[in-house]
Structures are given as structure tokens and as C-alpha cells.
Design an enzyme around this catalytic site. Structure first.
Site, short mmCIF file in Angstrom:
data_model
loop_
_atom_site.label_atom_id
_atom_site.label_comp_id
_atom_site.label_asym_id
_atom_site.label_seq_id
_atom_site.Cartn_x
_atom_site.Cartn_y
_atom_site.Cartn_z
N SER A 13 0.96 -1.03 -0.19
CA SER A 13 -0.13 0.02 0.10
C SER A 13 0.61 1.40 0.00
CB SER A 13 -0.79 -0.12 1.25
OG SER A 13 -1.44 1.36 1.73
N TYR A 36 -1.89 -1.51 10.59
CA TYR A 36 -2.37 -1.82 9.19
C TYR A 36 -0.93 -1.38 8.49
CZ TYR A 36 -3.77 -1.91 4.20
OH TYR A 36 -3.91 -1.94 2.93
N1 NAP Z 1 -8.92 -1.12 -1.15
C1 NAP Z 1 -7.88 -0.38 -1.02
O1 NAP Z 1 -8.29 0.99 -0.87
C2 NAP Z 1 -6.49 -0.68 -0.78
C3 NAP Z 1 -5.42 0.19 -0.66
C4 NAP Z 1 -4.10 -0.48 -0.67
C5 NAP Z 1 -3.94 -1.85 -0.55
N2 NAP Z 1 -5.00 -2.35 -0.55
C6 NAP Z 1 -4.70 -3.77 -0.42
O2 NAP Z 1 -5.29 -4.56 -1.42
C7 NAP Z 1 -5.43 -5.93 -1.24
C8 NAP Z 1 -6.85 -6.38 -1.40
O3 NAP Z 1 -7.87 -5.67 -0.66
P1 NAP Z 1 -9.17 -5.34 -1.59
O4 NAP Z 1 -9.10 -3.78 -1.53
O5 NAP Z 1 -9.23 -5.95 -2.79
O6 NAP Z 1 -10.35 -5.83 -0.41
P2 NAP Z 1 -11.28 -6.79 -0.33
O7 NAP Z 1 -12.30 -6.87 -1.35
O8 NAP Z 1 -11.69 -6.81 0.93
O9 NAP Z 1 -10.53 -8.09 -0.46
C9 NAP Z 1 -9.81 -8.93 0.21
C10 NAP Z 1 -9.50 -10.22 -0.01
O10 NAP Z 1 -8.84 -10.93 0.66
C11 NAP Z 1 -9.32 -12.27 1.21
N3 NAP Z 1 -8.93 -12.59 2.66
C12 NAP Z 1 -9.05 -11.91 3.76
N4 NAP Z 1 -8.60 -12.55 4.92
C13 NAP Z 1 -8.28 -13.89 4.40
C14 NAP Z 1 -8.13 -14.99 4.91
N5 NAP Z 1 -7.57 -15.28 6.18
N6 NAP Z 1 -7.48 -16.24 4.03
C15 NAP Z 1 -7.98 -16.24 2.58
N7 NAP Z 1 -8.15 -14.82 2.03
C16 NAP Z 1 -8.40 -13.90 2.97
C17 NAP Z 1 -10.61 -12.03 1.13
O11 NAP Z 1 -11.62 -13.22 0.87
P3 NAP Z 1 -12.41 -14.14 1.79
O12 NAP Z 1 -12.93 -13.20 2.95
O13 NAP Z 1 -13.26 -14.98 1.11
O14 NAP Z 1 -11.25 -14.99 2.57
C18 NAP Z 1 -10.70 -11.00 -0.13
O15 NAP Z 1 -10.75 -11.80 -1.31
C19 NAP Z 1 -5.16 -6.16 0.43
O16 NAP Z 1 -3.86 -6.66 0.70
C20 NAP Z 1 -5.13 -4.60 0.72
O17 NAP Z 1 -4.44 -4.43 2.03
C21 NAP Z 1 -6.08 -2.06 -0.74
#
Ligand code: NAP
Length: 259
Positions: free
Chosen positions: A142, A155
Site C-alpha cells: 500500500s 495496518y
Molecule cells: N482497497 C484499498 O483501498 C487498498 C489500498 C491499498 C492496499 N490494498 C490492499 O489490497 C489487497 C486486497 O484488498 P481489496 O481492497 O481488494 O479488499 P477486499 O475486497 O476486502 O479483498 C480482500 C480479499 O482478501 C481475502 N482474505 C481476507 N482474509 C483472508 C484469509 N484469512 N484467508 C484467505 N483470504 C482472505 C478476502 O477473501 P475471503 O474473505 O473470501 O477470504 C478477499 O478476497 C489487500 O492486501 C489490501 O491491504 C487495498
């Protein structure tokens, strides 16, 4: 030979968009997450893509469990016969003061964002090596990785951990011809904010927001350019640079945002 990508956290957001983007351009995808129903829906969507497209293997599991991740990589190899790309994407957010935050929330964050990335890398790299030179690991970090993040400290620190890991891993794997790209993602419209652990779901009012498909497309393109670091927007570059040049000011702005 058709490429194969293993993606953790593929049931929603960036991971799901990336699975679709890879399949659309002909890469097979092993999609790992806990919500099997979401993975099945994704499988149906992929199967309905105009041919030719990659196939999607749905792998239900928890990234905090090293045996589950290792088993998923083994199933990927058994099903597709090779592994070319591993994306350590699964993650959760958390807000709250360092001292007052619930330990259960912090533990979930650390086990998912830190252990989950380690389990993914440790399971996937031997499979990438087995496939031969040209492998690629993506670490989804991030723009907060170097931002003083009051009230989102754990985080931010978890992303500092994985970005640091990426820099070292890159050197460990260069002899294998495996690239490591540290993806510094900025604010993206996913379920991330509503699922965030801890205090307050309010977030990022007014900050420019990307669509997960934009992040996914950039990652697919990066499989060809193989950059060490991927930052998608000018705004995100400004944040990362601001954190280096003016950490005090950036930390105060972050405090106003997160408190
Ligand atoms: N959205 C933003 O603004 C943002 C910004 C910077 C970085 N990021 C990073 O991008 C990545 C993806 O996030 P996103 O924004 O796409 O959010 P999201 O839609 O909430 O996706 C998170 C994914 O992680 C999976 N997950 C969570 N805990 C898990 C576990 N214990 N085992 C297996 N899978 C797990 C969830 O699947 P299940 O719940 O089905 O397991 C889901 O598929 C993350 O690493 C986040 O930190 C996001």
C-alpha cells in the site's frame, strides 16, 4: 505454454478483478480465498468469457493456515501442471489506537497481512522454481507502507513489513530468474473499507479512488515489464514521496484522516 497465476484473496476486490483480467487474456488462474460461493461465482463468470480465455480453479482456504496455502499450491500444480505467477493479495484493514485496539483484531490483521504473505511466498516460490526461469511474485502492499499512520498503525506497519520483505526477496530470487514486484496500491473501491476491523468505518472522504479493474490491468501489464515497484497514479507517487520528504506533515494529515 499457457501461464498459470495463483492469487490469494481472489473472492472480491482487487484479487477478483485480477483473476478476471488474467483469465480474459488467456492465463489460467488458481483463485484462493475463504468464501467458496464467491469463488464459484467467479468461476461461472470466467467460463462465460469469450474464447479463448484462461480457466479458473477455485481453492477454498484461509491464508493464515500454512498447510492450507501449501495444499492450494499443490492443487494448482496438480491441476494446471505449472506455476508462473504468485500474487500475495489477501489482506484486511484495521483502525483504532494502538493501545486501545482489541487484540483479536490486531492478531487477525497480523496473521492475515504478514503471515499470509509469508505462507504464500514460501509455498509458491518452490513451485515457481520448478516451472523454471521467468516466474513472478507480486506482493500487494500500500502507499501507506511508509506513512506514519496514527490510528491505522498496525495496518501501515503490516504493509511496511511486506514491502521490506519484497525488497529482500527480490535479491534472494534474482538467481532463479523470478521477479518480485512490490505493488503500492492507493485507495481503491472494494469491500476493504466496510470490512475493516476496529473503530469507525468512515474513510478517505474526498481522496481520489481507483477501480479494482485499474489495479488489475496494471498488474497484468507488469508481468511483461517486470518492474521492482508498481505505483499506479501520480497522486499515489506524491503520497509515497511526501512520506519520505515530509513525514511529520504527512503523519499529521493522516492523523486527521484516521482519528
Ligand atoms: N482497497 C484499498 O483501498 C487498498 C489500498 C491499498 C492496499 N490494498 C490492499 O489490497 C489487497 C486486497 O484488498 P481489496 O481492497 O481488494 O479488499 P477486499 O475486497 O476486502 O479483498 C480482500 C480479499 O482478501 C481475502 N482474505 C481476507 N482474509 C483472508 C484469509 N484469512 N484467508 C484467505 N483470504 C482472505 C478476502 O477473501 P475471503 O474473505 O473470501 O477470504 C478477499 O478476497 C489487500 O492486501 C489490501 O491491504 C487495498
Amino acid at each position: 505454454m499457457t501461464r498459470v497465476a495463483f492469487i490469494t484473496g481472489a473472492s472480491s476486490g482487487i484479487g477478483a478483478a485480477l483473476a478476471l483480467a488474467f483469465a480474459r487474456e488467456g492465463t489460467h488462474v488458481a483463485a484462493f480465498a475463504r468464501r467458496a460461493d464467491r469463488l464459484r461465482d467467479l468461476q461461472t463468470t470466467v467460463a462465460a468469457l469469450p474464447a479463448p480465455h484462461g480457466d479458473l480453479l477455485a481453492l477454498e482456504g484461509d491464508v493464515t493456515d500454512p498447510a492450507a496455502v501449501a495444499n492450494a499450491v499443490a492443487q494448482t500444480l496438480a491441476h494446471f501442471g505449472r506455476l508462473d505467477i504468485a500474487v500475495a493479495n489477501a489482506g484486511v484493514g484495521q483502525r483504532g489506537a494502538i493501545v486501545e485496539a482489541g487484540w483479536r483484531d490486531l492478531e487477525t490483521l497480523l496473521r492475515t497481512n504478514i503471515d499470509g504473505v509469508l505462507h504464500t511466498v514460501r509455498a509458491a516460490v518452490p513451485a515457481l522454481r520448478q516451472t523454471g526461469k521467468g516466474g513472478h511474485v507480486f506482493i500487494i502492499s500500500s502507499v501507506m507502507y511508509n506513512l506514519p499512520s496514527p490510528y491505522a498503525a498496525s495496518y501501515g506497519a503490516s504493509k511496511a513489513f511486506v514491502s521490506s520483505l519484497a525488497a529482500s526477496l527480490r535479491l534472494e530470487l534474482e538467481g532463479d530468474g523470478i521477479a518480485v514486484t512490490d505493488v503500492l496500491v492507493g485507495r481503491t473501491a472494494t469491500e476493504f473499507n466496510e470490512k475493516r476491523l476496529g473503530a469507525g468505518k468512515r474513510s478517505g472522504g474526498g481522496l481520489p479512488t481507483m477501480q479494482p479493474e485499474t489495479v488489475a490491468q496494471a498488474i497484468v501489464q507488469a508481468t511483461r515489464r517486470r518492474p521492482n515497484r508498481l505505483i499506479l497514479r501520480f497522486f499515489d507517487r506524491l503520497i509515497v514521496l511526501g512520506n519520505i520528504l515530509l513525514p511529520g506533515m504527512m503523519g499529521r494529515l493522516a492523523k486527521r484522516q484516521y482519528q
